[in-house]
Design an enzyme around this catalytic site. Structure first.
Site, PDB file in Angstrom:
ATOM      1  N   HIS A   1      41.115  -5.927  25.631  1.00 56.54           N
ATOM      2  CA  HIS A   1      42.069  -6.812  24.960  1.00 56.54           C
ATOM      3  C   HIS A   1      43.442  -6.157  25.066  1.00 56.54           C
ATOM      4  O   HIS A   1      43.705  -5.143  24.424  1.00 56.54           O
ATOM      5  CB  HIS A   1      41.655  -7.007  23.499  1.00 56.54           C
TER       6      HIS A   1
ATOM      7  N   ASP B   1       0.854  -1.199   0.000  1.00 52.60           N
ATOM      8  CA  ASP B   1       0.000   0.000   0.000  1.00 52.60           C
ATOM      9  C   ASP B   1       0.888   1.246   0.000  1.00 52.60           C
ATOM     10  O   ASP B   1       1.090   1.897   1.021  1.00 52.60           O
ATOM     11  CB  ASP B   1      -0.904  -0.042   1.243  1.00 52.60           C
TER      12      ASP B   1
ATOM     13  N   HIS C   1      34.529 -16.406  23.063  1.00 54.35           N
ATOM     14  CA  HIS C   1      35.910 -15.916  23.134  1.00 54.35           C
ATOM     15  C   HIS C   1      35.907 -14.387  23.227  1.00 54.35           C
ATOM     16  O   HIS C   1      35.128 -13.723  22.539  1.00 54.35           O
ATOM     17  CB  HIS C   1      36.664 -16.363  21.876  1.00 54.35           C
ATOM     18  N   ASN C   2      36.774 -13.842  24.096  1.00 54.78           N
ATOM     19  CA  ASN C   2      36.850 -12.376  24.272  1.00 54.78           C
ATOM     20  C   ASN C   2      35.454 -11.746  24.258  1.00 54.78           C
ATOM     21  O   ASN C   2      35.152 -10.862  23.451  1.00 54.78           O
ATOM     22  CB  ASN C   2      37.736 -11.747  23.179  1.00 54.78           C
TER      23      ASN C   2
ATOM     24  N   GLU D   1     -10.281  -8.727   1.835  1.00 53.33           N
ATOM     25  CA  GLU D   1     -10.109  -8.994   0.404  1.00 53.33           C
ATOM     26  C   GLU D   1      -8.635  -9.281   0.096  1.00 53.33           C
ATOM     27  O   GLU D   1      -8.314 -10.175  -0.692  1.00 53.33           O
ATOM     28  CB  GLU D   1     -10.586  -7.787  -0.425  1.00 53.33           C
TER      29      GLU D   1
ATOM     30  N   GLU E   1      41.211 -14.259  32.588  1.00 51.81           N
ATOM     31  CA  GLU E   1      42.607 -14.097  32.163  1.00 51.81           C
ATOM     32  C   GLU E   1      43.125 -12.890  32.946  1.00 51.81           C
ATOM     33  O   GLU E   1      42.775 -11.749  32.634  1.00 51.81           O
ATOM     34  CB  GLU E   1      42.686 -13.848  30.656  1.00 51.81           C
TER      35      GLU E   1
ATOM     36  N   ASP F   1      39.153 -10.681  30.183  1.00 50.64           N
ATOM     37  CA  ASP F   1      40.580 -10.304  30.249  1.00 50.64           C
ATOM     38  C   ASP F   1      40.701  -9.108  31.185  1.00 50.64           C
ATOM     39  O   ASP F   1      40.154  -8.042  30.878  1.00 50.64           O
ATOM     40  CB  ASP F   1      41.093  -9.901  28.865  1.00 50.64           C
TER      41      ASP F   1
ATOM     42  N   ARG G   1      39.627 -26.389  26.575  1.00 46.90           N
ATOM     43  CA  ARG G   1      39.073 -25.182  25.957  1.00 46.90           C
ATOM     44  C   ARG G   1      39.924 -24.856  24.736  1.00 46.90           C
ATOM     45  O   ARG G   1      41.153 -24.880  24.799  1.00 46.90           O
ATOM     46  CB  ARG G   1      39.095 -24.016  26.954  1.00 46.90           C
TER      47      ARG G   1
ATOM     48  N   GLU H   1      34.440 -15.126  28.555  1.00 44.55           N
ATOM     49  CA  GLU H   1      35.836 -14.804  28.861  1.00 44.55           C
ATOM     50  C   GLU H   1      35.978 -13.363  29.340  1.00 44.55           C
ATOM     51  O   GLU H   1      35.312 -12.461  28.819  1.00 44.55           O
ATOM     52  CB  GLU H   1      36.692 -15.020  27.612  1.00 44.55           C
TER      53      GLU H   1
ATOM     54  N   TYR I   1      21.425 -17.693  -7.462  1.00 42.70           N
ATOM     55  CA  TYR I   1      22.420 -17.995  -8.505  1.00 42.70           C
ATOM     56  C   TYR I   1      22.835 -16.723  -9.246  1.00 42.70           C
ATOM     57  O   TYR I   1      22.004 -15.891  -9.618  1.00 42.70           O
ATOM     58  CB  TYR I   1      21.845 -19.001  -9.501  1.00 42.70           C
TER      59      TYR I   1
ATOM     60  N   SER J   1     -16.009  -6.418  -3.300  1.00 43.18           N
ATOM     61  CA  SER J   1     -16.783  -5.164  -3.281  1.00 43.18           C
ATOM     62  C   SER J   1     -16.814  -4.478  -4.645  1.00 43.18           C
ATOM     63  O   SER J   1     -17.488  -3.465  -4.832  1.00 43.18           O
ATOM     64  CB  SER J   1     -16.185  -4.201  -2.249  1.00 43.18           C
TER      65      SER J   1
ATOM     66  N   ASP K   1      17.047 -16.109  -8.372  1.00 43.48           N
ATOM     67  CA  ASP K   1      17.146 -17.377  -9.105  1.00 43.48           C
ATOM     68  C   ASP K   1      17.668 -18.402  -8.090  1.00 43.48           C
ATOM     69  O   ASP K   1      18.878 -18.651  -8.020  1.00 43.48           O
ATOM     70  CB  ASP K   1      18.140 -17.253 -10.274  1.00 43.48           C
TER      71      ASP K   1
ATOM     72  N   LYS L   1      43.858 -19.553  37.160  1.00 43.53           N
ATOM     73  CA  LYS L   1      45.023 -20.138  37.830  1.00 43.53           C
ATOM     74  C   LYS L   1      44.717 -20.289  39.326  1.00 43.53           C
ATOM     75  O   LYS L   1      43.906 -19.549  39.883  1.00 43.53           O
ATOM     76  CB  LYS L   1      46.250 -19.257  37.627  1.00 43.53           C
TER      77      LYS L   1
ATOM     78  N   SER M   1      44.057 -24.998  27.939  1.00 39.45           N
ATOM     79  CA  SER M   1      43.521 -24.297  26.773  1.00 39.45           C
ATOM     80  C   SER M   1      44.456 -24.518  25.594  1.00 39.45           C
ATOM     81  O   SER M   1      45.675 -24.590  25.757  1.00 39.45           O
ATOM     82  CB  SER M   1      43.405 -22.800  27.066  1.00 39.45           C
TER      83      SER M   1
END
Length: 763
Positions: free
Chosen positions: A347, A144, A302-303, A191, A381, A334, A550, A332, A707, A182, A653, A432, A523
């Protein structure tokens, strides 16, 4: 407003005021804060924005895109601007998938409340709408063009192009006239619904229906039972199931009473969860959750703090919210020394932004168990000074409270890892540890004993200390501990919070067997893990049957790309950490595995990966694993989305590619030919054959491509699932976007047949 929604849309004061529009500040960053005029359109389903009231507007978002609305104080960006804008005037719109949040600041608390309450009301309304109603309305709105609530034939022709339909004008006009009851030369409300029904008639489903129906009008109870047993492989419970399905999907009350299924009811069943390729019994938690943690694949990130790349990307608590809400159970963190004595998360040695560790912990506390009750693992970490390690321990203890697991479940020395069931709603620290768990528990006992002796006699304390020193001298681990003194000093209070997840360096599988305990884990980088699988695949399988592993992405993946987790799962590695912020094939495979078992983030490994004496080698799989032949007949497609929405006239396609991921000999792919210029109801009718040696490890990915002979085929949609969750027979596969969100009503219709052994055509 479109008459389709007339009388249905919840209209209250908030919604009416949103339709008038509000000038608000759109906030993208600390420096990008611009005024925009936001207005809910008359359809009540889309929000547009302009630079000012009356300015040229463009779509901002659809209500169906919105997952939830959050208060201003929950946004770290708005919190960082609290001195500039009052938090109670801000709010955040959170979208499905990986789309960035939208942070807005209104001019008053009242305006904020209007938008928050109004949006939530509309989101709840859309969620409660039947999918077909939502679909009828969405297409009507898109067709519409002048938004007058009715559709001319010219608008219908434009809509057909938007729907990927290449139809002769004469036939399209016949359907239009038949629906225009209608005789107003326009379609309104019901409709349009009739027109849409005529458009979406399924000849291949009608043919299948007539194959089992004696009169071509209905399926009797016995005829439907035959279909369920012969084609859908439903087995002995087909009779009971047939009654349930008729009751569930037959639209006419008289049909339900007579226990018959009309063609409309049959199509409803085939398009439903019961007719889906994914077995509905695998959608809830169906696996044994009482086995040791190392017997499960664990959905891992991860991170987690990064929402972009690994070098300059933004660190955000949003990374944790998204990971936890999508079912990740290992995240994780850090941690580095921060200013004012507060540890920071980022990081290290990169330009990524920084967030406070205590904000990360508070976020984990809030979102840890919203998607799943099973344990969350905080993979720490730590690169901090001893002083800030004390602060880390303090934040973990104070913010997580009862959620934090700080000692063994019963205070006794365990002989194996606890189960996800035993650890429900607990947060475990992985990191640790200064001592062994045995020494920690001995110390706790000694402390209790010391306090008793203190009350009785002081002399006992000296004796206790002496015997402890002797015990340490005799400990076979004391030499190892002396060697490790050169590593950064770890604070005892933080070390004590590591209970079942002590990280240790990996030397060799023999070294691990001889020197490590079941609660110690190593790890591996993806490169090292892959090398170990090639060199000692069976040893890796046996190692993962008693200890956790890990695996994390290579440091070279600075763009936050992913690796294929399947080859690591084949060796039984439990925590294969992914960059969940990056969509693509690898995340499709990860999402595919963890889609089962209630999406709880834990999936039980096959029995041959839980046996410490297993002979299984992921590179050279041999019997007794039950080989299978899989026949996939790709029949048809339904309402596939346009790849390039900017080109109104272009029609896809489509071709279908079926990919199998598993052990190396099983990993393969095949595809159909393409259908020219038909994304609306393409028909292929082609059968693909696969031979699978280890079906227990296999995942299937169905991909629809557009395609293109001049370049790589464009992605249209995909769906990935484990072999063990696949239903046989005539099934619909409901496609997902690259981002993992639903592309409803886009689907492909297939027939699945699994045969024992490796008979059949060439794979």
């Amino acid at each position: 407003m479109a008459s389709l929604m007339q009388g249905r849309l919840p209209v209250n004061q908030d919604v009416l005021l949103m339709q008038k529009g509000t000038l608000m500040r759109k906030v993208r960053s600390k420096s990008w804060k611009k005024l925009r005029f936001f207005r809910l359109q008359d359809d009540g389903m889309t929000v547009w924005h302009a630079r000012q009231a009356g300015g040229r507007a463009k779509p901002s978002f659809s209500i169906s895109d919105v997952e939830t609305v959050r208060e201003g104080h929950e946004s770290e960006l708005l919190r960082s601007l609290a001195e500039e804008f009052p938090l109670e005037q801000g709010f955040t719109i959170v979208f499905h998938g990986r789309r960035s949040n939208l942070d807005l600041v209104a001019n008053s608390v009242e305006e904020t409340q209007i938008w928050m309450q109004g949006l939530q009301l509309l989101v709840d309304f859309v969620t409660s709408m039947d999918q077909q109603e939502r679909l009828d309305h969405d297409w009507f709105q898109r067709g519409d063009k002048n938004q007058d609530g009715r559709m001319s034939f010219r608008e219908v022709q434009r809509l057909l192009h938007l729907m990927n339909v290449d139809m002769e004008q004469e036939y399209a006009f016949q359907l239009f006239q038949a629906a225009d009851m209608s005789q107003s030369d326009t379609l309104e409300g019901e409709e349009f619904v009739e027109f849409y029904k005529a458009l979406t008639k399924r000849a291949e489903v009608q043919e299948l229906f007539e194959n089992f129906s004696a009169d071509g009008q209905k399926l009797t109870l016995l005829e439907f039972v035959d279909f369920l047993q012969e084609e859908q492989k439903e087995g002995d419970h087909a009779s009971d199931l047939a009654l349930q399905l008729i009751d569930r999907y037959e639209p006419s009350e008289s049909g339900k009473l007579r226990h018959v299924l009309s063609v409309d009811g049959f199509l409803s069943y085939l398009c439903s969860k019961d007719g889906d390729i994914f077995n509905p019994t695998c959608l809830s938690i169906y696996q044994d959750m009482t086995q040791p943690l190392n017997h499960y694949y664990i959905n891992s990130s991860h991170n987690t703090y990064l929402v972009g790349d690994q070098l300059c990307g933004q660190s955000s608590v949003e990374g944790y919210i998204r990971a936890l809400k999508r079912g990740c159970r290992c995240v994780e963190v850090d941690i580095w020394d921060g200013p004012s004595g507060e540890p920071m998360v980022y990081h290290g040695h990169t330009l990524t932004s920084r967030i406070l560790f205590k904000e990360v912990v508070a976020t984990v506390a809030q979102y840890a168990f919203q998607t799943s009750d099973y344990p969350v693992i905080l993979s720490l970490e730590i690169h901090c000074s001893r002083e800030q390690q004390e602060i880390i321990a303090q934040h973990l203890t104070e913010i997580l409270g009862e959620q934090l697991l700080s000692t063994t479940l019963d205070g006794l020395l365990p002989t194996q890892l606890p189960s996800p069931e035993e650890l429900r709603r607990k947060i475990l620290v992985k990191g640790k540890k200064l001592k062994t768990l045995e020494e920690d528990l001995e110390e706790e006992e000694e402390e209790e004993l010391e306090s008793e002796l203190d009350r009785e006699q002081e002399a006992g304390t000296e004796l206790e200390a002496q015997s402890e020193a002797e015990a340490q001298e005799l400990s076979p681990r004391s030499k190892d501990k002396k060697e490790k003194k050169s590593t950064p000093i770890m604070c005892p209070s933080l070390s004590a919070l590591v209970v079942y997840m002590k990280t240790v360096s990996f030397h060799s599988f023999t070294h691990s067997r001889e020197h490590y305990r079941f609660y110690e884990l190593s790890s591996f980088s993806e490169t090292k893990a892959r090398r170990l699988i090639k060199e000692a695949g069976n040893e890796f399988v046996q190692h993962n049957a008693w200890q956790l592993s890990r695996v994390y992405p290579s440091g070279l993946r600075t763009d936050s790309s992913n690796y294929n987790p399947q080859e690591l799962w084949n060796a039984g590695c439990q925590m294969v950490a992914m960059n969940v912020q990056t969509a693509g094939l690898e995340m499709d495979i990860c999402d595919g595995l963890f889609r089962q078992n209630g999406g709880c983030g834990y999936v039980l490994k096959p029995d041959f990966l839980r046996d410490t004496q297993s002979s299984f080698h992921p590179e050279r799989p041999i019997s007794p694993f039950k080989a299978r032949t899989l026949l996939v007949q790709v029949i048809s497609g339904q309402q596939l989305p346009k790849v390039d929405k900017a080109k109104e006239g272009s029609i896809v396609d489509p071709l279908v590619r079926v990919e199998v991921f598993g052990v190396r000999p099983d990993t393969t792919r095949q595809e159909t030919s393409y259908v020219e210029n038909n994304g609306f109801n393409p028909y292929w009718g082609q059968t693909l054959c696969f031979r699978v040696l280890v079906p227990e490890l296999a995942l299937l990915r169905f991909v629809v491509k557009d395609y293109n002979w001049t370049s790589r085929n464009d992605f249209v949609g995909q769906y990935t699932l484990p072999w063990t969750c696949m239903q046989q027979g005539y099934r619909h596969i409901h496609l997902l976007s690259k981002d993992g969100t639903s592309l409803h009503p886009a689907s492909i219709f297939v027939h699945i047949c699994i045969q024992e052994g490796l008979e059949g055509g060439e794979s």
